[in-house]
Design a protein around this motif. Structure first.
Motif, mmCIF file in Angstrom:
data_model
loop_
_atom_site.group_PDB
_atom_site.id
_atom_site.type_symbol
_atom_site.label_atom_id
_atom_site.label_comp_id
_atom_site.label_asym_id
_atom_site.label_seq_id
_atom_site.Cartn_x
_atom_site.Cartn_y
_atom_site.Cartn_z
ATOM 1 N N PRO A 150 0.822 -1.245 -0.039
ATOM 2 C CA PRO A 150 -0.098 -0.042 -0.075
ATOM 3 C C PRO A 150 0.894 1.416 -0.075
ATOM 4 O O PRO A 150 0.171 2.386 -0.306
ATOM 5 C CB PRO A 150 -0.735 -0.105 1.351
ATOM 6 N N ASP A 151 2.080 1.094 0.430
ATOM 7 C CA ASP A 151 2.928 2.230 0.475
ATOM 8 C C ASP A 151 3.713 2.593 -1.006
ATOM 9 O O ASP A 151 4.629 3.429 -1.139
ATOM 10 C CB ASP A 151 3.893 2.280 1.298
ATOM 11 N N ARG A 152 3.260 1.677 -1.884
ATOM 12 C CA ARG A 152 4.070 1.922 -3.110
ATOM 13 C C ARG A 152 3.252 2.638 -4.237
ATOM 14 O O ARG A 152 2.021 2.578 -4.304
ATOM 15 C CB ARG A 152 4.402 0.535 -3.956
ATOM 16 N N GLU A 153 4.087 3.586 -5.211
ATOM 17 C CA GLU A 153 3.381 4.193 -6.113
ATOM 18 C C GLU A 153 2.667 3.455 -7.250
ATOM 19 O O GLU A 153 3.154 2.478 -7.713
ATOM 20 C CB GLU A 153 4.258 5.097 -6.809
ATOM 21 N N PRO A 154 1.365 3.481 -7.522
ATOM 22 C CA PRO A 154 0.549 2.722 -8.320
ATOM 23 C C PRO A 154 1.280 2.771 -9.723
ATOM 24 O O PRO A 154 1.606 3.782 -10.031
ATOM 25 C CB PRO A 154 -0.866 3.042 -8.359
ATOM 26 N N ASN A 155 1.086 1.636 -10.546
ATOM 27 C CA ASN A 155 1.931 1.721 -11.720
ATOM 28 C C ASN A 155 0.947 0.799 -12.742
ATOM 29 O O ASN A 155 1.608 -0.140 -13.466
ATOM 30 C CB ASN A 155 3.355 0.935 -11.423
ATOM 31 N N GLY A 156 -0.024 0.856 -12.566
ATOM 32 C CA GLY A 156 -1.071 0.079 -13.486
ATOM 33 C C GLY A 156 -1.289 -1.239 -13.098
ATOM 34 O O GLY A 156 -0.988 -1.784 -11.905
ATOM 35 N N HIS A 157 -1.630 -2.146 -14.227
ATOM 36 C CA HIS A 157 -1.610 -3.531 -13.980
ATOM 37 C C HIS A 157 -1.075 -4.173 -15.068
ATOM 38 O O HIS A 157 -0.721 -3.657 -16.048
ATOM 39 C CB HIS A 157 -3.151 -3.660 -13.800
ATOM 40 N N ALA A 158 -0.957 -5.606 -14.779
ATOM 41 C CA ALA A 158 -0.294 -6.439 -15.945
ATOM 42 C C ALA A 158 -1.066 -7.836 -15.820
ATOM 43 O O ALA A 158 -1.353 -8.366 -14.920
ATOM 44 C CB ALA A 158 1.340 -6.592 -15.563
ATOM 45 N N LEU A 159 -1.289 -8.280 -17.100
ATOM 46 C CA LEU A 159 -1.744 -9.554 -17.206
ATOM 47 C C LEU A 159 -0.570 -10.552 -17.159
ATOM 48 O O LEU A 159 0.406 -10.572 -18.035
ATOM 49 C CB LEU A 159 -2.528 -9.604 -18.673
ATOM 50 N N THR A 160 -0.624 -11.480 -16.344
ATOM 51 C CA THR A 160 0.681 -12.054 -15.928
ATOM 52 C C THR A 160 0.392 -13.711 -16.073
ATOM 53 O O THR A 160 -0.884 -14.066 -16.100
ATOM 54 C CB THR A 160 1.134 -11.917 -14.425
ATOM 55 N N ARG A 161 1.515 -14.456 -16.064
ATOM 56 C CA ARG A 161 1.491 -15.917 -15.718
ATOM 57 C C ARG A 161 2.028 -16.382 -14.397
ATOM 58 O O ARG A 161 3.075 -15.340 -13.901
ATOM 59 C CB ARG A 161 2.017 -16.561 -16.822
ATOM 60 N N PRO A 162 1.571 -17.125 -13.714
ATOM 61 C CA PRO A 162 2.321 -17.526 -12.243
ATOM 62 C C PRO A 162 3.583 -17.970 -12.608
ATOM 63 O O PRO A 162 3.874 -18.757 -13.343
ATOM 64 C CB PRO A 162 1.304 -18.601 -11.933
ATOM 65 N N THR A 163 4.606 -17.392 -12.085
ATOM 66 C CA THR A 163 5.821 -18.135 -12.094
ATOM 67 C C THR A 163 5.991 -19.474 -11.829
ATOM 68 O O THR A 163 5.167 -19.910 -10.780
ATOM 69 C CB THR A 163 7.021 -17.044 -11.254
ATOM 70 N N GLU A 164 6.862 -20.236 -12.599
ATOM 71 C CA GLU A 164 7.087 -21.529 -12.347
ATOM 72 C C GLU A 164 8.277 -21.726 -11.596
ATOM 73 O O GLU A 164 8.809 -22.974 -11.075
ATOM 74 C CB GLU A 164 7.151 -22.244 -13.514
ATOM 75 N N VAL A 165 9.072 -20.701 -11.107
ATOM 76 C CA VAL A 165 10.137 -20.760 -10.296
ATOM 77 C C VAL A 165 9.881 -21.180 -9.050
ATOM 78 O O VAL A 165 8.936 -20.715 -8.348
ATOM 79 C CB VAL A 165 11.003 -19.364 -10.240
ATOM 80 N N TYR A 166 10.662 -22.303 -8.465
ATOM 81 C CA TYR A 166 10.210 -22.622 -7.204
ATOM 82 C C TYR A 166 11.742 -23.050 -6.370
ATOM 83 O O TYR A 166 12.404 -23.906 -6.970
ATOM 84 C CB TYR A 166 9.366 -24.090 -6.976
ATOM 85 N N GLU A 167 11.930 -22.161 -5.485
ATOM 86 C CA GLU A 167 13.386 -22.446 -4.969
ATOM 87 C C GLU A 167 13.241 -22.414 -3.289
ATOM 88 O O GLU A 167 13.867 -21.581 -2.525
ATOM 89 C CB GLU A 167 14.195 -21.376 -5.254
ATOM 90 N N MET A 168 12.695 -23.634 -2.751
ATOM 91 C CA MET A 168 12.822 -23.608 -1.303
ATOM 92 C C MET A 168 14.085 -24.507 -0.782
ATOM 93 O O MET A 168 14.385 -25.170 -1.714
ATOM 94 C CB MET A 168 11.376 -24.462 -0.705
ATOM 95 N N ASP A 169 14.594 -24.151 0.005
ATOM 96 C CA ASP A 169 15.932 -24.974 0.665
ATOM 97 C C ASP A 169 15.629 -25.578 2.102
ATOM 98 O O ASP A 169 14.735 -25.082 2.752
ATOM 99 C CB ASP A 169 16.962 -24.026 0.448
ATOM 100 N N ALA A 170 16.355 -26.435 2.316
ATOM 101 C CA ALA A 170 16.256 -26.992 3.477
ATOM 102 C C ALA A 170 17.740 -27.331 4.140
ATOM 103 O O ALA A 170 18.627 -27.731 3.246
ATOM 104 C CB ALA A 170 15.426 -28.329 3.398
ATOM 105 N N ALA A 171 17.966 -27.449 5.460
ATOM 106 C CA ALA A 171 19.157 -27.866 6.172
ATOM 107 C C ALA A 171 18.850 -28.532 7.358
ATOM 108 O O ALA A 171 18.027 -28.516 8.112
ATOM 109 C CB ALA A 171 20.097 -26.491 6.272
ATOM 110 N N PHE A 172 19.947 -29.375 7.729
ATOM 111 C CA PHE A 172 19.905 -29.992 9.088
ATOM 112 C C PHE A 172 21.019 -29.395 10.005
ATOM 113 O O PHE A 172 22.384 -30.023 9.561
ATOM 114 C CB PHE A 172 19.780 -31.385 8.881
ATOM 115 N N GLU A 173 20.799 -28.588 10.800
ATOM 116 C CA GLU A 173 21.945 -27.866 11.596
ATOM 117 C C GLU A 173 21.497 -28.035 13.216
ATOM 118 O O GLU A 173 20.545 -27.777 13.555
ATOM 119 C CB GLU A 173 22.032 -26.555 11.040
#
Length: 279
Positions: free
Chosen positions: A196-219
């Motif tokens: 809500p604190d960003r200056e509006p810049n219109g809208h865009a018709l988009t596709r959902p990104t297919e990037v998926y980058e979860m990571d895990a560790a055992f520490e």
């Protein structure tokens, strides 16, 4: 499915019926149609498309268990009256189903949100309660819109006023759809609104990104998860294409992703042949 010019709108969410986002949408949508609110009685974020149907102990605070001894295919969905509508002891998909099928007349459209936090990327659809409620409605043949607000790095209190832009955009989509055939072409929309604190810049018709980058560790004897996607968003350094939802939100554009419900039927013959070799 063509929308009526004076639509009956079912409004739900996953943040709970007392969340500021749903009140903002209620106020905005009330200007363009008749609004009925059926929402979880408490926060049910990230429960995906889970249902309470066939389970017990949902109101006791204990673990949910499958009720394998049930002798009926009908299960109650407990609720209490609320100033906005109905507060349901259940999941967002519970709310979408009882609202889409249990109300008379049935709603013309389901709106889910406004979520506190963006729901970006194809990976999120089966995880997000907000998007799952819209998806559930779409499976049932009711057009729907999932609406979320990016709050990453936003430190101010989230009062209903913070969701005002999201409410205006959602009302415009609902009011503008009749006569366009929009929901003959798509089943549901996933809408993400910049902070809500960003200056509006219109809208865009988009596709959902297919990037998926979860990571895990055992520490130190403990498992831990790291969400690389949100780390990238915070750093404003993403690998996604310019036509994706994440890119649009970082450009302060409202992201509108037109979607069909998943699980389309594939060509069965090649699959049949492969399975014949495997099995």
């Amino acid at each position: 499915m063509e929308l009526d010019s004076d639509p009956h709108i079912l409004l739900t969410n996953d943040d709970g019926i007392d969340a500021p986002g749903i009140r903002a949408l209620h106020d905005a949508l009330s200007a363009v149609g008749e609004v009925t609110v059926i929402a979880p009685d408490r926060n049910r974020s990230a429960v995906g498309r889970s249902l309470s149907y066939g389970r017990t102990n949902s109101s006791s605070g204990g673990d949910l268990e499958l009720d394998l001894e049930a002798d009926s295919f009908t299960a109650p969905v407990p609720h209490t009256d609320h100033e906005l509508g109905y507060a349901v002891d259940g999941t967002p998909c519970d709310c979408a189903i009882v609202g889409a099928k249990g109300l008379e007349p049935n709603p013309d459209i389901v709106v889910s949100g406004c979520n506190e936090g963006a729901n970006l990327g194809a990976y999120v659809f089966s995880r997000s309660g907000t998007v799952s409620a819209a998806m559930e409605a779409a499976f049932l043949g009711t057009p729907s819109i999932a609406v979320s607000l990016d709050t990453l790095g936003y430190d101010d209190d989230l009062e209903p006023a913070a969701f005002e832009r999201a409410g205006e955009i959602t009302a415009d989509l609902v009011a503008g759809a009749p006569g366009t055939g929009l929901f003959d072409r798509v089943d549901y929309l996933n809408v993400n609104v910049p902070r809500p604190d960003r200056e509006p810049n219109g809208h865009a018709l988009t596709r959902p990104t297919e990037v998926y980058e979860m990571d895990a560790a055992f520490e130190n004897g403990r498992f831990q998860l790291t969400n690389r996607l949100w780390q990238q968003m915070a750093n404003r350094d993403i690998p996604d294409g310019e036509d994706t939802d994440r890119h649009a939100v970082l450009e302060n554009e409202v992201s509108v992703s037109p979607l069909r419900v998943p699980y389309e039927v594939v060509d069965t013959e090649p699959v049949r042949n492969v399975l014949a070799d495997i099995l």
